[in-house]
Design an enzyme around this catalytic site. Structure first.
Site, PDB file in Angstrom:
ATOM      1  N   VAL A  39      -3.023  46.567  -9.391  1.00 11.07           N
ATOM      2  CA  VAL A  39      -3.707  46.356 -10.669  1.00 11.07           C
ATOM      3  C   VAL A  39      -4.700  45.217 -10.452  1.00 11.07           C
ATOM      4  O   VAL A  39      -4.311  44.105 -10.111  1.00 11.07           O
ATOM      5  CB  VAL A  39      -2.691  46.003 -11.783  1.00 11.07           C
ATOM      6  CG1 VAL A  39      -3.404  45.639 -13.070  1.00 11.07           C
ATOM      7  CG2 VAL A  39      -1.731  47.165 -11.998  1.00 11.07           C
ATOM      8  N   ASP A  40      -5.983  45.504 -10.628  1.00 16.64           N
ATOM      9  CA  ASP A  40      -7.032  44.527 -10.331  1.00 16.64           C
ATOM     10  C   ASP A  40      -7.968  44.396 -11.526  1.00 16.64           C
ATOM     11  O   ASP A  40      -8.956  45.118 -11.640  1.00 16.64           O
ATOM     12  CB  ASP A  40      -7.802  44.955  -9.083  1.00 16.64           C
ATOM     13  CG  ASP A  40      -8.792  43.897  -8.600  1.00 16.64           C
ATOM     14  OD1 ASP A  40      -9.027  42.905  -9.330  1.00 16.64           O
ATOM     15  OD2 ASP A  40      -9.336  44.066  -7.495  1.00 16.64           O
ATOM     16  N   THR A  41      -7.671  43.447 -12.410  1.00 20.42           N
ATOM     17  CA  THR A  41      -8.489  43.263 -13.611  1.00 20.42           C
ATOM     18  C   THR A  41      -9.877  42.724 -13.286  1.00 20.42           C
ATOM     19  O   THR A  41     -10.759  42.755 -14.133  1.00 20.42           O
ATOM     20  CB  THR A  41      -7.802  42.315 -14.610  1.00 20.42           C
ATOM     21  OG1 THR A  41      -7.584  41.052 -13.976  1.00 20.42           O
ATOM     22  CG2 THR A  41      -6.478  42.890 -15.094  1.00 20.42           C
TER      23      THR A  41
END
Length: 156
Positions: free
Chosen positions: A25-27
């Protein structure tokens, strides 16, 4: 799906066109990226017209030729046209995270700053339980109203 920030990276699974992928998960990523070695050979891809910034030097950058159906970690319906390049793991960017309804929350502390200071001075370690072996309760329990008015303080 939920993940608390820790030493472990926040990874989750997604199903794209019926195939399961695991990704970070890479915001901070605008778009999702699939590792080239995980991209199915029979899925069409094309040279990307834009480069990727922030993942180092990527010599070969492709993009899916099609918009793909995707199911998020909790079966959220979404679509994605991912980038494809040589990276060690897949990245789920904001293009998917927004469709999945992802949120970043920072819960308010359970105790006041004053009570936290007192507890810390007395040896409490946040996240550990109370007691000699730090194995006591880790979260406060709720007081429940005794509707039947039986027990301590009430006649039987």
């Amino acid at each position: 799906w939920a993940s608390q920030v820790s030493e472990n990276r926040p990874v989750c699974k997604a199903i794209i066109q019926g195939k399961q992928f695991e990704g970070l998960v890479d915001t901070g990523a605008d778009v999702s990226i699939i590792a080239l070695n995980q991209w199915p050979k029979n899925w069409p891809k094309q040279k990307a017209v834009t480069g990727l910034v922030g993942i180092g030097t990527a010599s070969e950058v492709y993009q899916s030729m099609e918009i793909l159906h995707c199911l998020g970690p909790d079966n959220q319906e979404s679509t994605v046209q991912p980038m494809i390049t040589s990276i060690p793991l897949n990245l789920w960017g904001r293009d998917l995270l927004q469709q999945w309804g992802a949120e970043i929350t920072m819960p308010a502390p359970l105790y006041s700053p004053t009570s936290q200071k007192i507890m810390t001075k007395r040896g409490y370690i946040p996240g550990k339980g109370l007691g000699k072996n730090e194995d006591g309760i880790k979260i406060p329990f709720e007081a429940k109203i005794n509707q039947k008015r039986e027990g301590i303080g009430y006649p039987f």
